[in-house]
Design a protein around this motif. Structure first.
Motif, short mmCIF file in Angstrom:
data_model
loop_
_atom_site.label_atom_id
_atom_site.label_comp_id
_atom_site.label_asym_id
_atom_site.label_seq_id
_atom_site.Cartn_x
_atom_site.Cartn_y
_atom_site.Cartn_z
N GLU A 1 0.83 -1.21 0.00
CA GLU A 1 0.00 0.00 0.00
C GLU A 1 0.87 1.26 0.00
O GLU A 1 0.55 2.24 -0.68
N LYS B 1 2.38 1.73 -3.46
CA LYS B 1 1.35 2.20 -4.39
C LYS B 1 1.05 3.68 -4.15
O LYS B 1 0.92 4.46 -5.10
N GLU C 1 0.28 -11.04 -11.96
CA GLU C 1 -0.86 -10.38 -11.35
C GLU C 1 -0.42 -9.50 -10.18
O GLU C 1 0.41 -9.90 -9.37
N GLU C 2 -1.00 -8.32 -10.10
CA GLU C 2 -0.65 -7.39 -9.01
C GLU C 2 -1.01 -7.99 -7.65
O GLU C 2 -0.31 -7.76 -6.66
N ALA C 3 -2.07 -8.77 -7.61
CA ALA C 3 -2.47 -9.40 -6.34
C ALA C 3 -1.39 -10.35 -5.84
O ALA C 3 -1.14 -10.46 -4.63
N ASP C 4 -0.73 -11.05 -6.77
CA ASP C 4 0.35 -11.97 -6.37
C ASP C 4 1.55 -11.17 -5.85
O ASP C 4 2.19 -11.57 -4.86
N GLN D 1 1.42 -8.26 -4.41
CA GLN D 1 1.04 -7.76 -3.09
C GLN D 1 1.23 -8.82 -2.02
O GLN D 1 1.74 -8.55 -0.93
N LYS D 2 0.82 -10.04 -2.33
CA LYS D 2 0.93 -11.13 -1.35
C LYS D 2 2.39 -11.39 -0.99
O LYS D 2 2.72 -11.61 0.18
#
Length: 410
Positions: free
Chosen positions: A5, A8, A19-22, A24-25
């Motif tokens: 966060e 970003k 993937e951005e979600a990956d 982030q994780k």
């Protein structure tokens, strides 16, 4: 605020491999090793590299392990530039440059592990490279990279064309040997980064991650940290801390918020408070002053940052005692100068060098205390200017009124 966060919010994530979600994780998960690399094209990094160093420190501060690569191998070839081939530098120069950069990285990112890709490339043969690496990357894949497409119009050598294979395999090597699962770089490295991710998948059936940061530009659209084509070096013997302070304190109002996010370690709340003060009273330039002080403090320590503030304030007031000629010249960069060859009456010096239109006007300026020399007001129209008045034997500083400076060069 999590690490992802925060990155970003600061605008530090541009392109993501996968993937951005990956991403982030992984960023917000268990500690991992990541790498950032630079080629040793000089014996010092410059301010344009500073955003990458800040990124390395941000990830390190979050508990991740930085591996910083200095490209002793790739530096012998040169990353393709958008316009023309880089100049080849000698092996002696490459080694000397690596030494200088290593010392800076140790100081600026103390937890970093330093590596040199020459260590794993020096014994690898050309045939091994073609067989073990080249067969995994198609010609179409390489031609589709943006930097390659642009250079095809003007011509590109095979050495430059092959650069992405070298950098791509660096990621493979560090993935295997250092357990680096992520690479971070500027957006101009996107093609090389994704080549590494693809090679790890094809050669090792492994999962790697990567993202790029936007290139930071100044108000003219030039890369951040460049001044008329000359880098602002992080080595203070090449560029004084005050010179960096002066550059940053003149940052454009429309860009200073972005710079605070990218180049400082202030929190979101601190940055928003500084920027609110800036908007309420733009003339204070509190955002630029905060930016400049924070960066110089991080690069060279609090004492140098405080000294840069002192120099800036003295120059603003026209006080030159205790300042070095280099700092004065940096602070007065761009003011008119002239060669002072022989002693002359002050009146003649003023007229001959455009500080007054006539001897009568020159005398009026002197009579009205509008002329100062080296910070001291002069009201004697018979005064003679001599070379022994020069600061450090190099310059004599004339000021007319409050803001018009002129420099006599000895």
């Amino acid at each position: 605020m999590t690490l992802f966060e925060d990155l970003k919010w600061r605008g530090l994530i541009k392109d993501v491999a996968g993937e951005e979600a990956d991403l982030q994780k992984v960023l917000d998960g268990a500690p991992f090793a990541f790498y950032w690399g630079t080629d040793p094209t000089a014996d010092s990094l410059h301010l344009g590299h500073y955003s990458s160093l800040c990124m390395a420190k941000r990830l390190a501060n979050a508990g991740h392990h930085p591996v910083l690569l200095c490209g002793g191998a790739t530096g012998r070839i040169g990353d393709p530039r958008p316009t023309a081939e880089r100049e080849i530098i000698s092996e002696e120069a490459v080694n000397a440059n690596i030494g200088g950069i290593r010392e800076q990285i140790k100081r600026l990112v103390p937890t970093a592990e330093l590596v040199d890709n020459y260590d794993w490339w020096k014994d690898r043969s050309f045939l091994d490279t073609l067989r073990d690496i080249g067969k995994y990357i198609s010609l179409n894949y390489m031609l589709d990279k943006d930097i390659i497409r642009r250079r095809l119009e003007t011509g590109i050598t095979f050495a430059e064309f092959s650069y992405m294979l070298l950098q791509g395999f660096d990621f493979v090597h560090l993935f295997q040997e250092k357990k680096c699962i992520m690479q971070v770089a500027g957006s101009d490295q996107w093609g090389n980064i994704t080549t590494g991710v693809d090679l790890i998948r094809k050669m090792l059936d492994g999962q790697a991650y990567a993202f790029t940061m936007p290139l930071i530009l100044d108000a003219t659209g030039k890369k951040f940290g460049k001044s008329e084509g000359n880098a602002l070096w992080l080595n203070k013997d090449k560029t004084s801390p005050y010179a960096i302070y002066q550059y940053l304190i003149n940052a454009d109002d429309n860009l200073v918020l972005d710079y605070l996010k990218v180049f400082t370690f202030l929190t979101k709340e601190q940055i928003e408070e500084v920027y609110a003060q800036q908007q309420a009273a733009p003339e204070t330039r509190i955002a630029q002053k905060t930016l400049a002080w924070e960066v110089v403090k991080d690069l060279h320590g609090k004492e140098e940052a405080d000294n840069a503030v002192m120099v800036s304030e003295k120059l603003f007031k026209g006080e030159f005692k205790g300042l070095s000629v280099n700092d004065i010249l940096m602070g007065l960069k761009g003011v008119p100068n002239f060669e002072f060859k022989e002693e002359l009456p002050l009146v003649d010096v003023l007229v001959n060098n455009g500080m007054a239109s006539s001897k009568r006007e020159a005398r009026e300026f002197i009579k009205n205390n509008a002329i100062s020399i080296n910070g001291e007001t002069v009201n004697d129209e018979t005064k003679v200017i001599t070379k022994d008045m020069a600061l450090e034997g190099k310059i004599i500083i004339f000021r007319r009124g409050k803001k018009k400076y002129y420099i006599g060069l000895i």
